[in-house]
Scaffold this active site. Structure first.
Site, mmCIF file in Angstrom:
data_model
loop_
_atom_site.group_PDB
_atom_site.id
_atom_site.type_symbol
_atom_site.label_atom_id
_atom_site.label_comp_id
_atom_site.label_asym_id
_atom_site.label_seq_id
_atom_site.Cartn_x
_atom_site.Cartn_y
_atom_site.Cartn_z
ATOM 1 N N ASN A 7 0.871 -1.179 0.000
ATOM 2 C CA ASN A 7 0.000 0.000 0.000
ATOM 3 C C ASN A 7 0.904 1.223 0.000
ATOM 4 O O ASN A 7 1.445 1.618 1.023
ATOM 5 C CB ASN A 7 -0.885 -0.037 1.248
ATOM 6 N N LYS A 14 3.220 0.835 3.145
ATOM 7 C CA LYS A 14 2.846 -0.229 4.079
ATOM 8 C C LYS A 14 2.976 -1.554 3.355
ATOM 9 O O LYS A 14 2.610 -1.645 2.176
ATOM 10 C CB LYS A 14 1.374 -0.050 4.478
ATOM 11 N N ARG A 86 -2.793 -2.103 -3.182
ATOM 12 C CA ARG A 86 -3.984 -1.297 -2.948
ATOM 13 C C ARG A 86 -3.930 -0.114 -3.913
ATOM 14 O O ARG A 86 -2.928 0.613 -3.941
ATOM 15 C CB ARG A 86 -4.010 -0.783 -1.519
ATOM 16 N N HIS A 175 -13.158 2.673 0.516
ATOM 17 C CA HIS A 175 -13.128 1.609 1.546
ATOM 18 C C HIS A 175 -13.809 0.340 1.049
ATOM 19 O O HIS A 175 -14.320 -0.456 1.848
ATOM 20 C CB HIS A 175 -13.857 2.047 2.846
ATOM 21 N N HIS A 203 -17.643 1.803 8.392
ATOM 22 C CA HIS A 203 -16.184 1.709 8.533
ATOM 23 C C HIS A 203 -15.706 3.023 9.133
ATOM 24 O O HIS A 203 -15.740 4.072 8.476
ATOM 25 C CB HIS A 203 -15.539 1.460 7.157
ATOM 26 N N LEU A 204 -15.274 2.969 10.392
ATOM 27 C CA LEU A 204 -14.920 4.194 11.121
ATOM 28 C C LEU A 204 -13.461 4.133 11.544
ATOM 29 O O LEU A 204 -13.117 3.559 12.577
ATOM 30 C CB LEU A 204 -15.828 4.335 12.350
ATOM 31 N N GLY A 205 -12.586 4.701 10.717
ATOM 32 C CA GLY A 205 -11.164 4.795 11.055
ATOM 33 C C GLY A 205 -10.797 6.259 11.057
ATOM 34 O O GLY A 205 -11.586 7.108 11.502
ATOM 35 N N ASN A 206 -9.608 6.612 10.558
ATOM 36 C CA ASN A 206 -9.314 8.035 10.375
ATOM 37 C C ASN A 206 -10.233 8.604 9.311
ATOM 38 O O ASN A 206 -10.756 9.693 9.434
ATOM 39 C CB ASN A 206 -7.850 8.217 10.018
ATOM 40 N N ARG A 236 -11.690 15.390 8.197
ATOM 41 C CA ARG A 236 -12.577 15.806 7.097
ATOM 42 C C ARG A 236 -13.958 16.146 7.633
ATOM 43 O O ARG A 236 -14.465 15.462 8.522
ATOM 44 C CB ARG A 236 -12.715 14.685 6.059
ATOM 45 N N ILE A 327 -12.269 2.999 15.208
ATOM 46 C CA ILE A 327 -13.322 3.538 16.076
ATOM 47 C C ILE A 327 -14.456 2.522 16.214
ATOM 48 O O ILE A 327 -14.921 2.223 17.320
ATOM 49 C CB ILE A 327 -13.865 4.874 15.504
ATOM 50 N N GLY A 328 -14.875 1.965 15.086
ATOM 51 C CA GLY A 328 -15.998 1.020 15.098
ATOM 52 C C GLY A 328 -15.710 -0.201 15.948
ATOM 53 O O GLY A 328 -16.596 -0.743 16.615
ATOM 54 N N ASN A 330 -13.444 -0.380 18.514
ATOM 55 C CA ASN A 330 -12.959 -0.136 19.882
ATOM 56 C C ASN A 330 -13.703 0.915 20.696
ATOM 57 O O ASN A 330 -13.551 0.948 21.909
ATOM 58 C CB ASN A 330 -11.485 0.301 19.832
ATOM 59 N N GLU A 380 -8.289 -5.444 5.560
ATOM 60 C CA GLU A 380 -8.155 -5.095 4.140
ATOM 61 C C GLU A 380 -6.963 -5.806 3.497
ATOM 62 O O GLU A 380 -7.031 -6.191 2.323
ATOM 63 C CB GLU A 380 -8.019 -3.566 4.016
#
Ligand code: ADP
Length: 394
Positions: A7, A14, A86, A175, A203-206, A236, A327-328, A330, A380
């Protein structure tokens, strides 16, 4: 057989080596601050042990060579059967993962205008890998591909139709690998019918997006032409009045691009709270009584719930809501607030199950009588490895 997953971002790279049959990660790592004097590469082995090397001034090519040498030193280079990349934007050209050839490279390049920050480094990563691993097949896995099943009435914006015809202006969504993986897991966990299910994935990340999935297909999603549309995110804004861009450009004496940059980088949780873009830090601030942090979390959860409710429209019913991403997976209070806002859809929280992140209840965080809401960890890299394995072994 093992697959190398890559990625390549604007200043980071990554990577992970994944055994797709065992669904396990053999080794992974991250090269970051590429191009800078403090560029570094960190390796993480299967037991979680980390090792960091500095590569001052190292660029993407240098970092990828480090990966190649590191894999050789670990005796892994020979067992890699393919490389999965990716790629963020596939435009309307790609509706599934593909083996990369010259045509595909041209296609990724043709989408540069749609994904100006991501597609150029993604393609660079592909080209570097072609040189380093000349005999290996490479596969592109697109963030947008899963959403190509959206119907026209869902992906068209109510703007002059020529914008779509001449400039490819439409909703694309992102996503996609996560939404595909998590919705399939949700169907499996709840024993839903493959040919008759109605699921929403948050999907709740950054970055954050939610998608409505009917019978395995994305039918609508919150992100749009770019990842700026939709939910409140770390930095955002998500949805705002589009007239705000010209309004603030005039007020601040900046151009539209500068305001859009502020909507991408200085808005959302960081903009509202003034404290952090990171949900874990914000929740800690809320516990200390920070009012702005509380406000940011309230707006995040309220807007998320509203957009989830809107996604029930194309589904006609709701079998399950799945929470994923950092986030989703944890954030107990975030899920609690969102589910509480969604009583209208028949969701009733089970606080004990939620507090345990669904670990003691096969993911479930709602009562048995309620419509199901689940915590479903995403993966992913695994999706990219599985797609790649499937395409390089045929
Ligand atoms: P990315 O989109 O970069 O992959 P992640 O999926 O890792 O991001 O999600 C990062 C977000 O998850 C951050 O806002 C972080 O604070 C949040 N997060 C991670 N762990 C927790 C936790 N235990 N409690 C609350 N939020 C968490």
């Amino acid at each position: 057989m093992q697959i190398l997953v890559v990625n390549c971002g604007s200043s980071s790279l990554k990577f992970a080596v994944i055994d797709p049959a065992a669904r396990t990660e053999v080794v992974s790592g991250l090269a970051q601050r590429l191009g800078g004097q403090d560029a570094s590469i960190t390796w993480k082995d299967a037991s979680g042990r980390k090792h960091e090397d500095m590569i001052p001034g190292g660029d993407h090519a240098k970092a990828m060579r480090e990966v190649y040498e590191g894999l050789k030193a670990r005796g892994l280079a020979g067992s890699i059967a393919g490389i999965g990349h990716r790629v963020v934007h596939g435009g309307q050209l790609f509706s599934a993962s593909v083996v990369i050839d010259e045509q595909v490279e041209k296609g990724i390049e043709a989408c540069f205008a749609l994904g100006p920050l991501h597609n150029p480094p993604n393609l660079l990563g592909i080209r570097i890998c072609k040189e380093l691993f000349p005999g290996l097949r490479q596969v592109a896995v697109f963030d947008t591909a899963f959403h190509q099943t959206m119907p026209r009435h869902a992906y068209l914006y109510p703007v002059p139709y020529e914008w779509y015809e001449k400039h490819a202006v439409r909703k694309y969504g992102f996503h996609g690998t996560s939404h595909r993986f998590v919705s399939a897991r949700t169907v499996g966990m709840l024993n839903l019918r493959g040919d008759d299910h109605a699921v929403i994935v948050a999907h709740l990340g950054n970055g954050c997006s939610a998608t409505a999935i009917r019978n395995g297909k994305s039918v609508d999603t919150t992100m749009g032409l770019t990842p700026l549309e939709g939910l409140v995110m770390g930095t955002r804004s998500g949805d705002v009045d589009p007239a705000l861009v010209a309004f603030m450009a005039e007020r601040l004496g900046k151009d539209a691009a500068a305001i859009t940059d502020l909507l991408n980088k200085k808005s959302g949780l960081i903009g509202l709270s003034g404290v952090s873009n990171d949900m874990r830090s914000l929740l800690a601030e809320c516990d200390k009584g920070n009012e702005r942090a509380k406000l940011a979390v309230e707006v995040f959860c309220y807007r998320l719930a509203k957009q989830i409710a809107a996604l029930a429209v194309p589904l006609g019913r709701l079998d399950a809501l799945a929470f994923t991403g950092g986030i989703g997976e944890n954030s107990v209070p975030v899920r609690a607030k969102v589910v509480e806002h969604l009583r209208v859809l028949g969701l009733v929280l089970d606080p004990a199950r939620n507090a345990a992140n669904g670990r003691d209840s096969n993911g479930r965080i709602t009562t048995d009588a309620s419509v199901a809401a689940l915590v479903v960890p995403t993966n992913e890299e695994l999706v990219i490895a599985l797609d790649t394995a499937g395409l390089v072994t045929v």
